[in-house]
Scaffold this motif. Structure first.
Motif, PDB file in Angstrom:
ATOM      1  N   LYS A  52       0.813  -1.224   0.000  1.00 39.72           N
ATOM      2  CA  LYS A  52       0.000   0.000   0.000  1.00 39.72           C
ATOM      3  C   LYS A  52       0.847   1.276   0.000  1.00 39.72           C
ATOM      4  O   LYS A  52       0.620   2.173  -0.806  1.00 39.72           O
ATOM      5  CB  LYS A  52      -0.925   0.002   1.216  1.00 39.72           C
ATOM      6  N   ILE A  53       1.832   1.372   0.895  1.00 40.84           N
ATOM      7  CA  ILE A  53       2.573   2.630   1.015  1.00 40.84           C
ATOM      8  C   ILE A  53       3.962   2.580   0.389  1.00 40.84           C
ATOM      9  O   ILE A  53       4.614   3.608   0.270  1.00 40.84           O
ATOM     10  CB  ILE A  53       2.704   3.077   2.484  1.00 40.84           C
ATOM     11  N   GLY A  54       4.397   1.410  -0.014  1.00 43.12           N
ATOM     12  CA  GLY A  54       5.740   1.280  -0.573  1.00 43.12           C
ATOM     13  C   GLY A  54       5.809   1.711  -2.027  1.00 43.12           C
ATOM     14  O   GLY A  54       4.806   1.759  -2.732  1.00 43.12           O
ATOM     15  N   THR A  55       7.012   2.035  -2.463  1.00 48.12           N
ATOM     16  CA  THR A  55       7.226   2.314  -3.878  1.00 48.12           C
ATOM     17  C   THR A  55       7.579   1.010  -4.566  1.00 48.12           C
ATOM     18  O   THR A  55       8.200   0.134  -3.970  1.00 48.12           O
ATOM     19  CB  THR A  55       8.377   3.316  -4.082  1.00 48.12           C
ATOM     20  N   ASN A  56       7.156   0.879  -5.819  1.00 48.20           N
ATOM     21  CA  ASN A  56       7.409  -0.385  -6.500  1.00 48.20           C
ATOM     22  C   ASN A  56       8.214  -0.172  -7.766  1.00 48.20           C
ATOM     23  O   ASN A  56       8.182   0.887  -8.377  1.00 48.20           O
ATOM     24  CB  ASN A  56       6.109  -1.119  -6.804  1.00 48.20           C
ATOM     25  N   GLN A  57       8.954  -1.194  -8.131  1.00 42.26           N
ATOM     26  CA  GLN A  57       9.734  -1.255  -9.365  1.00 42.26           C
ATOM     27  C   GLN A  57       9.361  -2.571 -10.042  1.00 42.26           C
ATOM     28  O   GLN A  57       9.326  -3.617  -9.396  1.00 42.26           O
ATOM     29  CB  GLN A  57      11.236  -1.236  -9.074  1.00 42.26           C
ATOM     30  N   ILE A  58       9.104  -2.512 -11.341  1.00 40.37           N
ATOM     31  CA  ILE A  58       8.651  -3.690 -12.070  1.00 40.37           C
ATOM     32  C   ILE A  58       9.633  -3.999 -13.192  1.00 40.37           C
ATOM     33  O   ILE A  58      10.096  -3.100 -13.886  1.00 40.37           O
ATOM     34  CB  ILE A  58       7.247  -3.454 -12.657  1.00 40.37           C
ATOM     35  N   SER A  59       9.942  -5.287 -13.348  1.00 45.32           N
ATOM     36  CA  SER A  59      10.762  -5.740 -14.470  1.00 45.32           C
ATOM     37  C   SER A  59      10.210  -7.065 -14.973  1.00 45.32           C
ATOM     38  O   SER A  59       9.185  -7.535 -14.483  1.00 45.32           O
ATOM     39  CB  SER A  59      12.224  -5.871 -14.054  1.00 45.32           C
ATOM     40  N   SER A  60      10.897  -7.674 -15.897  1.00 47.12           N
ATOM     41  CA  SER A  60      10.363  -8.871 -16.545  1.00 47.12           C
ATOM     42  C   SER A  60      10.253 -10.073 -15.614  1.00 47.12           C
ATOM     43  O   SER A  60       9.386 -10.916 -15.802  1.00 47.12           O
ATOM     44  CB  SER A  60      11.213  -9.238 -17.754  1.00 47.12           C
ATOM     45  N   CYS A  61      11.122 -10.165 -14.619  1.00 47.47           N
ATOM     46  CA  CYS A  61      11.042 -11.350 -13.765  1.00 47.47           C
ATOM     47  C   CYS A  61      10.976 -11.026 -12.274  1.00 47.47           C
ATOM     48  O   CYS A  61      11.098 -11.942 -11.454  1.00 47.47           O
ATOM     49  CB  CYS A  61      12.189 -12.308 -14.064  1.00 47.47           C
TER      50      CYS A  61
ATOM     51  N   PHE B  11       9.738  -8.869  -2.408  1.00 45.73           N
ATOM     52  CA  PHE B  11      10.019  -9.295  -3.769  1.00 45.73           C
ATOM     53  C   PHE B  11       8.901 -10.213  -4.217  1.00 45.73           C
ATOM     54  O   PHE B  11       8.598 -11.199  -3.545  1.00 45.73           O
ATOM     55  CB  PHE B  11      11.351 -10.041  -3.857  1.00 45.73           C
ATOM     56  N   VAL B  12       8.295  -9.893  -5.343  1.00 45.96           N
ATOM     57  CA  VAL B  12       7.218 -10.706  -5.903  1.00 45.96           C
ATOM     58  C   VAL B  12       7.746 -11.367  -7.166  1.00 45.96           C
ATOM     59  O   VAL B  12       8.202 -10.697  -8.088  1.00 45.96           O
ATOM     60  CB  VAL B  12       5.976  -9.846  -6.235  1.00 45.96           C
ATOM     61  N   ALA B  13       7.694 -12.687  -7.169  1.00 44.70           N
ATOM     62  CA  ALA B  13       8.182 -13.440  -8.323  1.00 44.70           C
ATOM     63  C   ALA B  13       7.165 -13.354  -9.457  1.00 44.70           C
ATOM     64  O   ALA B  13       5.956 -13.292  -9.227  1.00 44.70           O
ATOM     65  CB  ALA B  13       8.406 -14.895  -7.937  1.00 44.70           C
ATOM     66  N   ARG B  14       7.677 -13.337 -10.664  1.00 42.24           N
ATOM     67  CA  ARG B  14       6.826 -13.364 -11.839  1.00 42.24           C
ATOM     68  C   ARG B  14       7.028 -14.694 -12.542  1.00 42.24           C
ATOM     69  O   ARG B  14       7.891 -15.490 -12.168  1.00 42.24           O
ATOM     70  CB  ARG B  14       7.175 -12.196 -12.752  1.00 42.24           C
TER      71      ARG B  14
ATOM     72  N   SER C 234      20.792  -8.813 -11.285  1.00 41.36           N
ATOM     73  CA  SER C 234      20.961  -7.539 -11.988  1.00 41.36           C
ATOM     74  C   SER C 234      19.687  -6.698 -11.919  1.00 41.36           C
ATOM     75  O   SER C 234      19.752  -5.484 -11.724  1.00 41.36           O
ATOM     76  CB  SER C 234      21.373  -7.777 -13.439  1.00 41.36           C
ATOM     77  N   GLU C 235      18.525  -7.335 -12.033  1.00 42.68           N
ATOM     78  CA  GLU C 235      17.269  -6.589 -11.928  1.00 42.68           C
ATOM     79  C   GLU C 235      17.042  -6.091 -10.502  1.00 42.68           C
ATOM     80  O   GLU C 235      16.585  -4.967 -10.295  1.00 42.68           O
ATOM     81  CB  GLU C 235      16.106  -7.446 -12.401  1.00 42.68           C
ATOM     82  N   MET C 236      17.381  -6.916  -9.524  1.00 46.68           N
ATOM     83  CA  MET C 236      17.224  -6.520  -8.122  1.00 46.68           C
ATOM     84  C   MET C 236      18.131  -5.333  -7.807  1.00 46.68           C
ATOM     85  O   MET C 236      17.716  -4.375  -7.147  1.00 46.68           O
ATOM     86  CB  MET C 236      17.568  -7.721  -7.227  1.00 46.68           C
ATOM     87  N   THR C 237      19.360  -5.376  -8.285  1.00 49.02           N
ATOM     88  CA  THR C 237      20.294  -4.276  -8.064  1.00 49.02           C
ATOM     89  C   THR C 237      19.778  -2.992  -8.701  1.00 49.02           C
ATOM     90  O   THR C 237      19.841  -1.919  -8.096  1.00 49.02           O
ATOM     91  CB  THR C 237      21.683  -4.635  -8.634  1.00 49.02           C
ATOM     92  N   ALA C 238      19.254  -3.108  -9.915  1.00 47.46           N
ATOM     93  CA  ALA C 238      18.707  -1.928 -10.595  1.00 47.46           C
ATOM     94  C   ALA C 238      17.522  -1.354  -9.829  1.00 47.46           C
ATOM     95  O   ALA C 238      17.402  -0.132  -9.673  1.00 47.46           O
ATOM     96  CB  ALA C 238      18.297  -2.293 -12.021  1.00 47.46           C
ATOM     97  N   HIS C 239      16.648  -2.208  -9.330  1.00 50.44           N
ATOM     98  CA  HIS C 239      15.483  -1.745  -8.564  1.00 50.44           C
ATOM     99  C   HIS C 239      15.923  -1.003  -7.305  1.00 50.44           C
ATOM    100  O   HIS C 239      15.431   0.094  -7.017  1.00 50.44           O
ATOM    101  CB  HIS C 239      14.607  -2.921  -8.153  1.00 50.44           C
ATOM    102  N   LEU C 240      16.837  -1.601  -6.564  1.00 45.91           N
ATOM    103  CA  LEU C 240      17.247  -0.984  -5.301  1.00 45.91           C
ATOM    104  C   LEU C 240      18.076   0.276  -5.544  1.00 45.91           C
ATOM    105  O   LEU C 240      18.006   1.214  -4.755  1.00 45.91           O
ATOM    106  CB  LEU C 240      18.001  -1.998  -4.443  1.00 45.91           C
ATOM    107  N   ASN C 241      18.841   0.340  -6.634  1.00 43.93           N
ATOM    108  CA  ASN C 241      19.574   1.560  -6.969  1.00 43.93           C
ATOM    109  C   ASN C 241      18.626   2.695  -7.325  1.00 43.93           C
ATOM    110  O   ASN C 241      18.835   3.834  -6.934  1.00 43.93           O
ATOM    111  CB  ASN C 241      20.549   1.324  -8.131  1.00 43.93           C
TER     112      ASN C 241
END
Length: 111
Positions: free
Chosen positions: A18-27, A82-85, A98-105
């Motif tokens: 609800k209050i968190g910011t989200n980042q979405i990628s392919s997996c 972390f939500v798996a796709r 690499s996707e996790m690092t990009a999200h957290l950066n």
């Protein structure tokens, strides 16, 4: 890097959604929310859309391994979900890392 605490309660997950910011990628989808404590807590979710129990457990293992191999230490005081796709159980840990690092950066830059 010390081992982060786990998110266990449904209320904690809902609060991050609800209050968190989200980042979405392919997996991977990442939600980051400030918590009231002083330690970082992580949670991993997989749904039945991903596949059978073997695929869901593999997705969780890949995400856990990627988080352990992060090249830097995550700041204290955050809840990270972390939500798996569907693709997560089929890719290697390095892709998820690499996707996790990009999200957290991206999250670090917006602070």
């Amino acid at each position: 890097m010390k081992r982060p605490l786990r998110l266990n309660r449904n209320n904690d997950f809902r609060r991050a959604y609800k209050i968190g910011t989200n980042q979405i990628s392919s997996c991977l989808v990442t939600y980051v929310a400030k918590n009231r404590g002083s330690e970082t807590r992580i949670g991993i979710t997989t749904s039945k859309k991903i596949g059978n129990a073997v695929a869901r457990n593999r997705a969780k293992r890949v995400i856990r391994a990627a988080f352990r191999n992060l090249p830097y230490e995550v700041q204290d005081g955050f809840d990270i979900v972390f939500v798996a796709r569907k693709k997560t159980s089929q890719v290697k840990m390095n892709k998820v890392l690499s996707e996790m690092t990009a999200h957290l950066n991206r999250y670090k830059k917006s602070m």
